[in-house]
Design a protein around this motif. Structure first.
Motif, mmCIF file in Angstrom:
data_model
loop_
_atom_site.group_PDB
_atom_site.id
_atom_site.type_symbol
_atom_site.label_atom_id
_atom_site.label_comp_id
_atom_site.label_asym_id
_atom_site.label_seq_id
_atom_site.Cartn_x
_atom_site.Cartn_y
_atom_site.Cartn_z
ATOM 1 N N GLN A 1 -9.216 -13.072 -0.954
ATOM 2 C CA GLN A 1 -10.162 -13.143 0.154
ATOM 3 C C GLN A 1 -10.274 -14.552 0.724
ATOM 4 N N PHE A 2 -9.889 -14.688 1.961
ATOM 5 C CA PHE A 2 -10.013 -15.974 2.659
ATOM 6 C C PHE A 2 -11.274 -15.949 3.519
ATOM 7 N N ASP A 3 -11.917 -17.141 3.650
ATOM 8 C CA ASP A 3 -13.182 -17.220 4.394
ATOM 9 C C ASP A 3 -13.019 -16.720 5.833
ATOM 10 N N ASP A 4 -11.861 -17.009 6.434
ATOM 11 C CA ASP A 4 -11.661 -16.604 7.827
ATOM 12 C C ASP A 4 -10.909 -15.275 7.935
ATOM 13 N N GLY A 5 -10.844 -14.546 6.824
ATOM 14 C CA GLY A 5 -10.179 -13.233 6.840
ATOM 15 C C GLY A 5 -11.202 -12.124 7.000
ATOM 16 N N TYR A 6 -10.709 -10.891 7.147
ATOM 17 C CA TYR A 6 -11.584 -9.724 7.261
ATOM 18 C C TYR A 6 -12.001 -9.307 5.846
ATOM 19 N N ASP A 7 -13.255 -8.868 5.684
ATOM 20 C CA ASP A 7 -13.727 -8.423 4.355
ATOM 21 C C ASP A 7 -13.360 -6.960 4.123
ATOM 22 N N TYR A 8 -12.178 -6.719 3.618
ATOM 23 C CA TYR A 8 -11.734 -5.342 3.364
ATOM 24 C C TYR A 8 -12.365 -4.814 2.072
ATOM 25 N N THR A 9 -12.512 -3.497 2.015
ATOM 26 C CA THR A 9 -12.820 -2.864 0.732
ATOM 27 C C THR A 9 -11.486 -2.478 0.090
ATOM 28 N N GLU A 10 -11.513 -2.198 -1.190
ATOM 29 C CA GLU A 10 -10.291 -1.771 -1.884
ATOM 30 C C GLU A 10 -9.708 -0.514 -1.223
ATOM 31 N N GLU A 11 -10.612 0.416 -0.828
ATOM 32 C CA GLU A 11 -10.143 1.686 -0.232
ATOM 33 C C GLU A 11 -9.431 1.411 1.094
ATOM 34 N N GLU A 12 -9.996 0.502 1.901
ATOM 35 C CA GLU A 12 -9.369 0.190 3.194
ATOM 36 C C GLU A 12 -7.964 -0.377 2.995
ATOM 37 N N VAL A 13 -7.822 -1.229 1.979
ATOM 38 C CA VAL A 13 -6.506 -1.833 1.723
ATOM 39 C C VAL A 13 -5.525 -0.763 1.252
ATOM 40 N N ALA A 14 -5.981 0.098 0.347
ATOM 41 C CA ALA A 14 -5.101 1.169 -0.167
ATOM 42 C C ALA A 14 -4.640 2.068 0.977
ATOM 43 N N ASP A 15 -5.562 2.381 1.910
ATOM 44 C CA ASP A 15 -5.210 3.219 3.067
ATOM 45 C C ASP A 15 -4.237 2.489 3.986
ATOM 46 N N ALA A 16 -4.569 1.221 4.298
ATOM 47 C CA ALA A 16 -3.753 0.465 5.257
ATOM 48 C C ALA A 16 -2.331 0.280 4.739
ATOM 49 N N LEU A 17 -2.190 0.112 3.426
ATOM 50 C CA LEU A 17 -0.858 -0.126 2.862
ATOM 51 C C LEU A 17 -0.191 1.176 2.419
ATOM 52 N N ASP A 18 -0.936 2.287 2.586
ATOM 53 C CA ASP A 18 -0.412 3.609 2.224
ATOM 54 C C ASP A 18 0.071 3.625 0.772
ATOM 55 N N LEU A 19 -0.793 3.120 -0.113
ATOM 56 C CA LEU A 19 -0.417 3.017 -1.526
ATOM 57 C C LEU A 19 -0.551 4.368 -2.214
ATOM 58 N N SER A 20 0.241 4.565 -3.253
ATOM 59 C CA SER A 20 0.078 5.796 -4.030
ATOM 60 C C SER A 20 -1.247 5.697 -4.782
ATOM 61 N N PRO A 21 -1.890 6.858 -5.044
ATOM 62 C CA PRO A 21 -3.238 6.837 -5.630
ATOM 63 C C PRO A 21 -3.297 6.083 -6.962
ATOM 64 N N GLN A 22 -2.174 6.021 -7.701
ATOM 65 C CA GLN A 22 -2.260 5.330 -9.005
ATOM 66 C C GLN A 22 -2.070 3.817 -8.913
#
Ligand SMILES: Nc1nc2c(ncn2[C@@H]2O[C@H](COP(=O)(O)OP(=O)(O)OP(=O)(O)O)[C@@H](O)[C@H]2O)c(=O)[nH]1
Ligand SMILES: [Mg+2]
Length: 199
Positions: free
Chosen positions: A140-161
């Motif tokens: 997390q960078f101060d000038d970055g967006y505050d993502y949740t873990e779920e948002e990152v998993a969705d954005a990167l299309d990660l497998s559920p595990q």
């Protein structure tokens, strides 16, 4: 006392090779440096004008140096288990190093930069295509967006595990937490794999 007997009583620690990957400037060198119990090996070079137009520094304009080969560090996560950490170079023109660095690795951390989340796609793709288990640590960078873990998993299309967790690469405890989560993930995958088959 018989020194041979005391040596025999101390089993050698299990050594595990872990890669620390991610996009340019995501914090890989910082991560390895903050968690390593030995003075980390670094291969930093000053970003020169010759890289202008070649290296994409948008979003990380303050950066003055970059890793040109690798970072190396070591951490004992618990008695008998030592992790050897290899940080990858972040720039596209050093991709040829990745195959060398990933030889013998059991797992990887993909550092996601909250200013340029898409920059970690190539690392995610690389590990998915080679079947190397990884987790995504969101630096997390101060000038970055505050993502949740779920948002990152969705954005990167990660497998559920694939685990995702927030971290601060500058903070030793936070970086160590990421590594212990990766070890847990590797053990869980090993437990799930059918006998005789790698996870
Ligand atoms: N605010 C903030 N700054 C960070 C964090 N992690 C790293 N930095 C800073 O970001 C800059 C870049 O970090 P590096 O560790 O060099 O990034 P890198 O991924 O190794 O970069 P390359 O090797 O060039 O790809 C440094 O100035 C760090 O101090 C973080 O979690 N928060
Ligand atoms: Mg670096």
């Amino acid at each position: 006392m018989d020194s041979r007997r005391s040596e025999a009583a101390e089993p050698l620690p299990l050594a595990v090779k872990i890669l620390v990957a991610g996009g340019f400037g995501a914090g890989k060198t910082t991560f390895v440096g903050s968690v390593s119990e030995i003075r980390p090996l670094r291969t930093e070079e000053v970003l020169s004008e010759r890289g202008v137009g070649v290296d994409d520094t948008s979003g990380v304009a303050d950066k003055t140096t970059t890793t040109v080969a690798m970072d190396f560090g070591r951490i004992t996560v618990r008695s008998g288990l030592v992790l050897y950490l290899f940080g990858t170079p972040g720039q596209d023109r050093f991709w040829f190093m990745w195959d060398e660095l990933s030889q013998g690795a059991l797992g990887a951390i993909v550092l996601a930069d909250t200013r340029r989340l898409g920059d970690c796609f190539p690392a995610v793709d690389y590990f998915e295509s080679r079947g190397l288990p990884f987790l995504v640590a969101v630096n997390q960078f101060d000038d970055g967006y505050d993502y949740t873990e779920e948002e990152v998993a969705d954005a990167l299309d990660l497998s559920p595990q694939t685990p995702v967790l927030l971290c601060d690469a500058r903070d030793r405890d936070s970086a160590k937490h990421v590594l212990t989560d990766l070890v847990r993930h590797l053990i869980a995958l090993g437990d799930r794999a059918p006998a005789g088959h790698p996870a």
